[in-house]
Design a protein around this motif. Sequence first.
Motif, PDB file in Angstrom:
ATOM      1  N   PHE A  40       0.827  -1.207   0.000  1.00  0.00           N
ATOM      2  CA  PHE A  40       0.000   0.000   0.000  1.00  0.00           C
ATOM      3  C   PHE A  40       0.861   1.257   0.000  1.00  0.00           C
ATOM      4  CE2 PHE A  40      -3.811  -2.052   2.430  1.00  0.00           C
ATOM      5  CZ  PHE A  40      -4.077  -2.846   1.333  1.00  0.00           C
ATOM      6  N   GLN A  41       2.138   1.117   0.321  1.00  0.00           N
ATOM      7  CA  GLN A  41       2.995   2.279   0.511  1.00  0.00           C
ATOM      8  C   GLN A  41       4.023   2.470  -0.604  1.00  0.00           C
ATOM      9  OE1 GLN A  41       4.599   1.081   4.253  1.00  0.00           O
ATOM     10  NE2 GLN A  41       2.834   1.789   5.408  1.00  0.00           N
ATOM     11  N   ASP A  42       4.519   1.404  -1.183  1.00  0.00           N
ATOM     12  CA  ASP A  42       5.598   1.469  -2.166  1.00  0.00           C
ATOM     13  C   ASP A  42       5.082   1.064  -3.540  1.00  0.00           C
ATOM     14  OD1 ASP A  42       8.148   1.711  -3.259  1.00  0.00           O
ATOM     15  OD2 ASP A  42       8.708  -0.342  -2.710  1.00  0.00           O
ATOM     16  N   ASN A  43       4.856   2.038  -4.404  1.00  0.00           N
ATOM     17  CA  ASN A  43       4.354   1.792  -5.755  1.00  0.00           C
ATOM     18  C   ASN A  43       3.081   0.944  -5.749  1.00  0.00           C
ATOM     19  OD1 ASN A  43       4.365   2.083  -8.512  1.00  0.00           O
ATOM     20  ND2 ASN A  43       5.772   0.383  -8.866  1.00  0.00           N
ATOM     21  N   PRO A  44       2.027   1.415  -5.064  1.00  0.00           N
ATOM     22  CA  PRO A  44       0.821   0.600  -4.897  1.00  0.00           C
ATOM     23  C   PRO A  44       0.029   0.431  -6.186  1.00  0.00           C
ATOM     24  CG  PRO A  44       0.451   2.799  -4.060  1.00  0.00           C
ATOM     25  CD  PRO A  44       1.900   2.728  -4.449  1.00  0.00           C
ATOM     26  N   SER A  45      -0.583  -0.724  -6.308  1.00  0.00           N
ATOM     27  CA  SER A  45      -1.523  -0.985  -7.401  1.00  0.00           C
ATOM     28  C   SER A  45      -2.560  -1.972  -6.891  1.00  0.00           C
ATOM     29  CB  SER A  45      -0.817  -1.549  -8.631  1.00  0.00           C
ATOM     30  OG  SER A  45      -0.442  -2.895  -8.427  1.00  0.00           O
ATOM     31  N   ILE A  46      -3.706  -1.958  -7.506  1.00  0.00           N
ATOM     32  CA  ILE A  46      -4.772  -2.880  -7.124  1.00  0.00           C
ATOM     33  C   ILE A  46      -4.313  -4.315  -7.357  1.00  0.00           C
ATOM     34  CG2 ILE A  46      -7.115  -3.662  -7.669  1.00  0.00           C
ATOM     35  CD1 ILE A  46      -7.090  -1.040  -6.120  1.00  0.00           C
TER      36      ILE A  46
END
Length: 79
Positions: A40-46
């Motif tokens: 959720f913090q480092d380059n987040p994606s679904i």
Amino acid sequence: MNTPQNNNPLHGIKLETMLLDLVDFFGWPELGRIINIRCFQDNPSIKSSLVFLRRTPWARQQVEDLYLECLRRYGKESR
């Protein structure tokens, strides 16, 4: 045999739907602050978050708990 899930407020709500709603409501930075998970913090994606959450029961539980809290507190409707 299918048993009714009358007492399960998450019945029929997909993990993807929960995650999309939470990201829409909080945004990635705030969601990463509330739930301290690197995806959720480092380059987040679904996509990457769903992979992690499906393989990590404790993290999925945190997402489900936050989603339920949002439903109770803000009356947020699911998709």
